[in-house]
Structures are given as C-alpha cells and as structure tokens.
Design a protein around this motif. Sequence first.
Motif, PDB file in Angstrom:
ATOM      1  N   LEU A  25       0.825  -1.208   0.000  1.00  0.00           N
ATOM      2  CA  LEU A  25       0.000   0.000   0.000  1.00  0.00           C
ATOM      3  C   LEU A  25       0.860   1.259   0.000  1.00  0.00           C
ATOM      4  N   GLU A  26       1.998   1.199   0.689  1.00  0.00           N
ATOM      5  CA  GLU A  26       2.870   2.368   0.779  1.00  0.00           C
ATOM      6  C   GLU A  26       3.477   2.721  -0.571  1.00  0.00           C
ATOM      7  N   GLN A 107      -3.446  -7.911   2.891  1.00  0.00           N
ATOM      8  CA  GLN A 107      -2.902  -6.575   3.155  1.00  0.00           C
ATOM      9  C   GLN A 107      -3.965  -5.666   3.772  1.00  0.00           C
ATOM     10  N   SER A 111      -4.227  -3.143   7.596  1.00  0.00           N
ATOM     11  CA  SER A 111      -4.057  -1.756   7.173  1.00  0.00           C
ATOM     12  C   SER A 111      -5.121  -0.863   7.801  1.00  0.00           C
TER      13      SER A 111
END
Length: 196
Positions: A25-26, A107, A111
């Motif tokens: 995601l980053e 993920q 998150s």
Amino acid sequence: MRTRDENKEQLVRQKALELIVNQGLEGFSMQKLAKAAAVSPATLYIYYKDKEDLITQIGIEIGKKFSATILQNFDPTLPFAEGLRIQWRNRAKYAIENRLETEFYQQMRSSSFRDKVMGSFMGEFKTAMGQFVHNSVQRGELSPMPIEVFWSVAYAPLYNLIQFHNEGHSLGGKRFEFSEETMNQTFELVLKALKP
C-alpha cells in the motif's frame, strides 16, 4: 464528461491489485497505476474519487466475493465436522483460484482500511460463523474456547498449506503442491484437536 469503459475499468482494477500486492500500500500511487494501466491519470478519476476510494471499493468487492464463496453450501446448523469441511473446501478453492485477490485481502486486514472494508461484508459472515460455533459447542461437538484459539486451530493450518502451495515449496525448500489428500490429512488432525 467522459464515459465509463468497463474493459478499461477492469484493467485499472487488475493493475491496482497487482501493484498493491507487489509493492504494498505504501508503494502504491495513482500515478503508478495510470502508467501501469497505460491510461491518463485523469481517467482514473472517472472510476474513483481518489486513491482511498479505489482501495476501499476494490477491498469491499473482494470481501463480498470472498464471503459469498465461503458461505456457499454452508449452513450454521450442520454438524461440526461437515460444516468445517465445507468451510475448508470453500476457503481453499477461493484462495487458490484467486491468489492475487487473497494476497490483497491479507494486506487490507493489517491496514488502516481494515474496518471500512471488512465492516461492509462481515455482518452475515460473522452471524453464520458465530451460530455455527455456538451450535457445535451446544451439541458437544466442539470444545468451548476463545474465538482466537478456535480460528488459530481451525483455519491457520489450511492457510499455511495454501501459502506453501503459492510459494511452491514447504519448509526446508521441499517442493509442495496443494492436494485434496494433504488437505484431508490436515483436516482430520484439526478435527481431533477441536473435539472435546
């Protein structure tokens, strides 16, 4: 105003999944997505308000599909062994046939999107699973235990087998491919551990 193109929308969704799974995601951005999908950044905003909206919408779509698949042919009133076996088959089928979506979903679980995404589809799923566990305990087919212990014993072994399959090897680098035989052997051991 430009119109929606379903093929382009599916391409954008697929590329977003690939980027998020491969870069996290980053490392994900709308600019990178536009480049990967070979569309202009403006095109993305026809389908999604922003990056958060895109991730949330994809997460909700995958979560609903996952939940629907897991609950196929499942009834909370089934005997424990039969219901758990259906759960294992459904979970294995989904995870193996939808590897990219499964990795994306993992993920999401860890998150800041977790609550928004999971809250959109977990109601029916939690109710069905809660009734199943409650009924099984009431019938004396399952030992009472905290939900975290139940999940760790009931499903973690299956997900480890699936992970070995996806990686192509097990511990020590030994070649591994998921099979009905291995799943059944593991399932029987899990049943023994959960029964009173």
